[in-house]
Design a protein around this motif. Sequence first.
Motif, PDB file in Angstrom:
ATOM      1  N   UNK A   1       0.830  -1.207   0.000  1.00  0.00           N
ATOM      2  CA  UNK A   1       0.000   0.000   0.000  1.00  0.00           C
ATOM      3  C   UNK A   1       0.863   1.256   0.000  1.00  0.00           C
ATOM      4  N   UNK A   2       2.003   1.224   0.716  1.00  0.00           N
ATOM      5  CA  UNK A   2       2.899   2.380   0.723  1.00  0.00           C
ATOM      6  C   UNK A   2       3.494   2.616  -0.665  1.00  0.00           C
ATOM      7  N   UNK A   3       3.834   1.523  -1.373  1.00  0.00           N
ATOM      8  CA  UNK A   3       4.368   1.662  -2.725  1.00  0.00           C
ATOM      9  C   UNK A   3       3.312   2.236  -3.666  1.00  0.00           C
ATOM     10  N   UNK A   4       2.057   1.833  -3.483  1.00  0.00           N
ATOM     11  CA  UNK A   4       0.989   2.412  -4.300  1.00  0.00           C
ATOM     12  C   UNK A   4       0.887   3.919  -4.069  1.00  0.00           C
ATOM     13  N   UNK A   5       1.026   4.335  -2.807  1.00  0.00           N
ATOM     14  CA  UNK A   5       0.993   5.774  -2.511  1.00  0.00           C
ATOM     15  C   UNK A   5       2.196   6.475  -3.120  1.00  0.00           C
ATOM     16  N   UNK A   6       3.378   5.836  -3.067  1.00  0.00           N
ATOM     17  CA  UNK A   6       4.576   6.419  -3.677  1.00  0.00           C
ATOM     18  C   UNK A   6       4.384   6.598  -5.181  1.00  0.00           C
ATOM     19  N   UNK A   7       3.849   5.575  -5.824  1.00  0.00           N
ATOM     20  CA  UNK A   7       3.660   5.631  -7.272  1.00  0.00           C
ATOM     21  C   UNK A   7       2.619   6.663  -7.692  1.00  0.00           C
ATOM     22  N   UNK A   8       1.732   7.033  -6.770  1.00  0.00           N
ATOM     23  CA  UNK A   8       0.700   8.029  -7.072  1.00  0.00           C
ATOM     24  C   UNK A   8       1.247   9.442  -7.072  1.00  0.00           C
TER      25      UNK A   8
ATOM     26  N   UNK B   1      -6.521   5.395   1.541  1.00  0.00           N
ATOM     27  CA  UNK B   1      -6.254   6.545   0.673  1.00  0.00           C
ATOM     28  C   UNK B   1      -6.192   7.835   1.493  1.00  0.00           C
ATOM     29  N   UNK B   2      -7.118   7.995   2.450  1.00  0.00           N
ATOM     30  CA  UNK B   2      -7.107   9.189   3.291  1.00  0.00           C
ATOM     31  C   UNK B   2      -5.851   9.251   4.157  1.00  0.00           C
ATOM     32  N   UNK B   3      -5.402   8.103   4.669  1.00  0.00           N
ATOM     33  CA  UNK B   3      -4.167   8.090   5.466  1.00  0.00           C
ATOM     34  C   UNK B   3      -2.981   8.543   4.628  1.00  0.00           C
ATOM     35  N   UNK B   4      -2.916   8.093   3.378  1.00  0.00           N
ATOM     36  CA  UNK B   4      -1.826   8.516   2.488  1.00  0.00           C
ATOM     37  C   UNK B   4      -1.905  10.010   2.203  1.00  0.00           C
TER      38      UNK B   4
ATOM     39  N   UNK C   1       4.946   7.451   4.416  1.00  0.00           N
ATOM     40  CA  UNK C   1       3.806   6.630   4.050  1.00  0.00           C
ATOM     41  C   UNK C   1       3.778   5.326   4.848  1.00  0.00           C
ATOM     42  N   UNK C   2       4.926   4.668   4.962  1.00  0.00           N
ATOM     43  CA  UNK C   2       4.973   3.378   5.638  1.00  0.00           C
ATOM     44  C   UNK C   2       4.550   3.468   7.085  1.00  0.00           C
ATOM     45  N   UNK C   3       5.099   4.446   7.806  1.00  0.00           N
ATOM     46  CA  UNK C   3       4.782   4.589   9.225  1.00  0.00           C
ATOM     47  C   UNK C   3       3.334   5.030   9.408  1.00  0.00           C
ATOM     48  N   UNK C   4       2.835   5.912   8.554  1.00  0.00           N
ATOM     49  CA  UNK C   4       1.449   6.378   8.666  1.00  0.00           C
ATOM     50  C   UNK C   4       0.461   5.235   8.455  1.00  0.00           C
ATOM     51  N   UNK C   5       0.711   4.385   7.457  1.00  0.00           N
ATOM     52  CA  UNK C   5      -0.164   3.241   7.229  1.00  0.00           C
ATOM     53  C   UNK C   5      -0.047   2.223   8.353  1.00  0.00           C
ATOM     54  N   UNK C   6       1.158   2.118   8.944  1.00  0.00           N
ATOM     55  CA  UNK C   6       1.319   1.244  10.105  1.00  0.00           C
ATOM     56  C   UNK C   6       0.518   1.732  11.298  1.00  0.00           C
ATOM     57  N   UNK C   7       0.500   3.043  11.510  1.00  0.00           N
ATOM     58  CA  UNK C   7      -0.302   3.619  12.591  1.00  0.00           C
ATOM     59  C   UNK C   7      -1.788   3.391  12.330  1.00  0.00           C
TER      60      UNK C   7
END
Length: 505
Positions: free
Chosen positions: A149-156, A414-417, A427-433
């Motif tokens: 999911x973090x990679x998807x946010x990075x690619x966006x 999506x909102x977290x990203x 992104x990684x830490x935010x999605x982990x939280x």
Amino acid sequence: MEVENRAAGTSAKSPLKKIILVASIAAGVQFGWALQLSLLTPYVQLLGIPHTWAAFIWLCGPISGMLVQPIVGYHSDRCTSRFGRRRPFIAAGSSLVASAVFLIGYAADLGHLSGDHLDKATKPRAIAVFVVGFWILDVANNMLQGPCRALLADLSANDQKRMRTANSLYSFFMAVGNVLGFAAGSYTHLYKLFPFTMTKACDVYCANLKSCFFLSITLLLILTTLALTAVKEEIVSKPEPGTEDSDDSSASGAPFFGDIMNAFKELQRPMWVLLLVTCLNWIAWFPFLLFDTDWMGREVYGGKAGKGHDGKMYDHGVRMGALGLMLNSVVLGFTSLGVEFLARGIGGVKRLWGIVNFLLALCLGFTVLITKLAESARHDGLAAPPPGGVKAGALALFAVLGVPLAVTYSIPFALASIFSNTSGAGQGLSLGVLNLAIVVPQMLVSVTSGPWDALFGGGNLPAFVVGAVAAAASGILALTMLPSPPPDVPTSKNATTPSTIATFH
């Protein structure tokens, strides 16, 4: 899998085909989970796992999610590997999933080779192998899904619409994996494709589980290999000695825990509200996700787990619940593709999330009506299939729940990203939280639902009613307190925000 090292100041949206490739990994992951839901119960009975062990095993999911995803997210944000930030964790997670599935599938055989007696009901060595494999599987899935999911946010590349589309595609492929898994699990002769899977220690159920797991491993490894070889990341440079980043990383012996505490201290109001809405949302979901087929067998068909007429009716109900899960997955898949369209039509993602939470509350409330109608149709309290209308209503409820589930699997992430981009968090830490707001309710429901249901005479309805109340509260908070994300801003090719650059080959 080399990584292109470009200037840190560039930013570009990735083509949709690369996002689809990364999102498709979810199909391989969810294939395995669907197999567990449909085939693991008879396998657990074959091994003779006591009830106390079963409770311990099923708690490993939320416990590993609570620990692994934030840790993996923290380190993936800072990874300086030449293969990129996220891809090493995705590759390691896929490899661990394959290893764990092998241990689970061959637990009976390995236990027999280690000294378990086939004539005894409980096989302690096989149970030990199974427990180890199950824990590894949960750790591996959390190691895999967070970086995906973090990679998807990075690619966006900070494009909010692309982030929502990426998470909707991830949800869609989860539905595809569910359909494949339930379909494979329902075919009882699949083991004939792999005749070597049936052994002295492994009966038909066990051999079928092995065969299905072989297919799931193959699918996961193919999808992961395609994604990791086609999508390339930018190398993150190591901080120079003496710089602020270098000093921060070495200031504490346990920088991760310090960053986790700082992440919570520095969370802005939008993220706190998102965590609260997500927490209530999953308090609503987990009772039904854990006990949906049991509800069909126990309350709708009036059966009880075991042998005899009641046991037969219970099994019929469970199978009908499995059909409901298949319908749920189909609706989940189609709805996932239309989340962006629905959000535009309704007036925004937060309004859509709030409305579907009310739909979830309504559906959970309808479980009471369906149960009472089924009970009133039974003669002398004997277990029996419900009337056709009641059965159709129950299956329709499963199907309709695919709509809010598609939103739950996409919009919160999506909102977290988006909120993490606004605040500058990783992104990684935010999605982990965010994952903590999912696993804590799961642990709460796992521990309290049994005593709560027993307080009202047993059955699943008390937990479902609590879920309905939580869903309504989640909907109210989403509509009244959850901030709307910032308006979409077109991403310039020459933007100066650092982000992951991906190239397709």
